[in-house]
Design a protein around this motif. Structure first.
Motif, PDB file in Angstrom:
ATOM      1  N   UNK A 222     -12.929   6.034  -4.092  1.00 16.28           N
ATOM      2  CA  UNK A 222     -12.666   7.289  -3.386  1.00 16.28           C
ATOM      3  C   UNK A 222     -11.273   7.862  -3.659  1.00 16.28           C
ATOM      4  N   UNK A 223     -10.643   7.376  -4.680  1.00 15.04           N
ATOM      5  CA  UNK A 223      -9.317   7.855  -5.053  1.00 15.04           C
ATOM      6  C   UNK A 223      -8.883   7.172  -6.332  1.00 15.04           C
ATOM      7  N   UNK A 224      -7.695   7.509  -6.803  1.00 14.83           N
ATOM      8  CA  UNK A 224      -7.208   6.938  -8.062  1.00 14.83           C
ATOM      9  C   UNK A 224      -6.251   5.765  -7.853  1.00 14.83           C
ATOM     10  N   UNK A 225      -5.926   5.486  -6.588  1.00 16.65           N
ATOM     11  CA  UNK A 225      -4.975   4.407  -6.275  1.00 16.65           C
ATOM     12  C   UNK A 225      -5.475   3.662  -5.037  1.00 16.65           C
ATOM     13  N   UNK A 226      -5.324   2.329  -5.049  1.00 17.83           N
ATOM     14  CA  UNK A 226      -5.818   1.519  -3.931  1.00 17.83           C
ATOM     15  C   UNK A 226      -4.673   0.739  -3.281  1.00 17.83           C
ATOM     16  N   UNK A 227      -4.653   0.753  -1.941  1.00 15.32           N
ATOM     17  CA  UNK A 227      -3.683  -0.048  -1.203  1.00 15.32           C
ATOM     18  C   UNK A 227      -4.311  -0.432   0.135  1.00 15.32           C
ATOM     19  N   UNK A 228      -4.321  -1.716   0.433  1.00 16.67           N
ATOM     20  CA  UNK A 228      -5.021  -2.196   1.627  1.00 16.67           C
ATOM     21  C   UNK A 228      -4.133  -2.317   2.859  1.00 16.67           C
TER      22      UNK A 228
END
Length: 294
Positions: A222-228
């Motif tokens: 759902x985006x170009x970058x992931x951060x949890x």
């Protein structure tokens, strides 16, 4: 007679293809890695014309160009000077020349009939890891003003024909992107088509930001970058830090069917599970888009 007709059809068709230009562009923040193989895959699989990159100091560009040449594709390294981490590669037949460079952006002129047809701006703005939201907003405002000045120099009072793509390190709804004092980019094509809006009596020029269409649209990405996680516990997991901003003249020429965040190639899977494989590839995913009609 029939043969003569066919020859004319071929000539007209050839002229039409040259006039109705199709330009396919990719952007990827490659995380200071030498990602030769996935880049070559994407160039071939997506029939790209221009590849724009951030954090690309460690990329062996010569190796990519040589590989493409061996497969019958002539590409060039469109370099201004190695002052920043942005690199641009383009097909030999694309008339693109470097124009200006700053620590956080590079500008290129794409020419048609020996006139500047488009300003392509590739950005890599301040990271949230090192700067506050306020600092990001202030720098975005500064850059937006600088780009407006360069547009005026190139296009004067004619139609503004600018495309900005890159890693903004901001969500599309943050002030640096959507504020009238920032990039003035809206999710509304109909409002962007009006070209301007007034803020405190001052006319500001609009961009259209199509990245909104990809946010939450895919079941996996759902985006170009992931951060949890983050320090304020506001994590939304997927972020759209990478965007493409279009001046209104390109809205009707934007190919929605081609536009996407790339998750994999034939030989590489950037999202093997539910998150980006940043150990093997990058912490960002590439985005691609197409302009039909130039």
């Amino acid at each position: 007679m029939e043969k003569r007709k066919m020859n004319w059809y071929n000539i007209i068709g050839s002229l039409y293809e040259k006039e109705v230009r199709i330009i396919k562009i990719l952007f990827w923040n490659i995380y200071n890695k030498n990602l030769i193989s996935p880049l070559i895959d994407m160039i071939k699989e997506n029939q790209l014309d221009i590849v724009s990159l951030a954090e690309a100091e460690n990329l062996d560009i010569t190796a990519i160009l040589n590989h493409l040449k061996l497969s019958g594709n002539e590409w060039n390294n469109i370099q201004i000077s190695p002052q920043n981490d942005i690199r641009v590669l383009a097909k030999k037949e694309i008339k693109i020349i470097p124009y200006k460079e700053d620590g956080h952006y590079s500008i290129y002129k794409i020419k048609k009939y020996d006139k500047v047809d488009c300003l392509l701006v590739v950005v890599h703005l301040l990271s949230k890891k090192t700067k506050s939201n306020e600092a990001q907003y202030n720098r975005a405002n500064d850059i937006a003003r600088e780009l407006n000045k360069y547009e005026q120099e190139i296009f004067e009072n004619n139609e503004k024909r600018t495309i900005i793509v890159g890693d903004f390190n901001m969500q599309p709804y943050e002030a640096g992107i959507c504020s009238g004092y920032g990039f003035n980019a809206t999710m509304s094509a109909s409002h962007a088509a009006k070209k301007t809006r007034k803020i405190d009596g001052r006319t500001t020029y609009l961009y259209f930001n199509p990245i909104w269409a990809l946010m939450g649209a895919n079941k996996l990405v759902q985006g170009s970058y992931y951060n949890s996680g983050d320090k304020d516990d506001h994590a939304i997991y997927w972020y759209s830090f990478d965007s493409v901003l279009l001046r209104p003249c390109y809205i009707d020429k934007f190919n929605w069917d081609y536009f996407e965040i790339i998750e994999k190639t034939e030989n590489h899977n950037f999202v093997p599970n539910t998150t980006i494989d940043k150990e093997k590839y990058s912490d960002h995913l590439p985005i691609k888009f197409e302009i039909i009609g130039g």
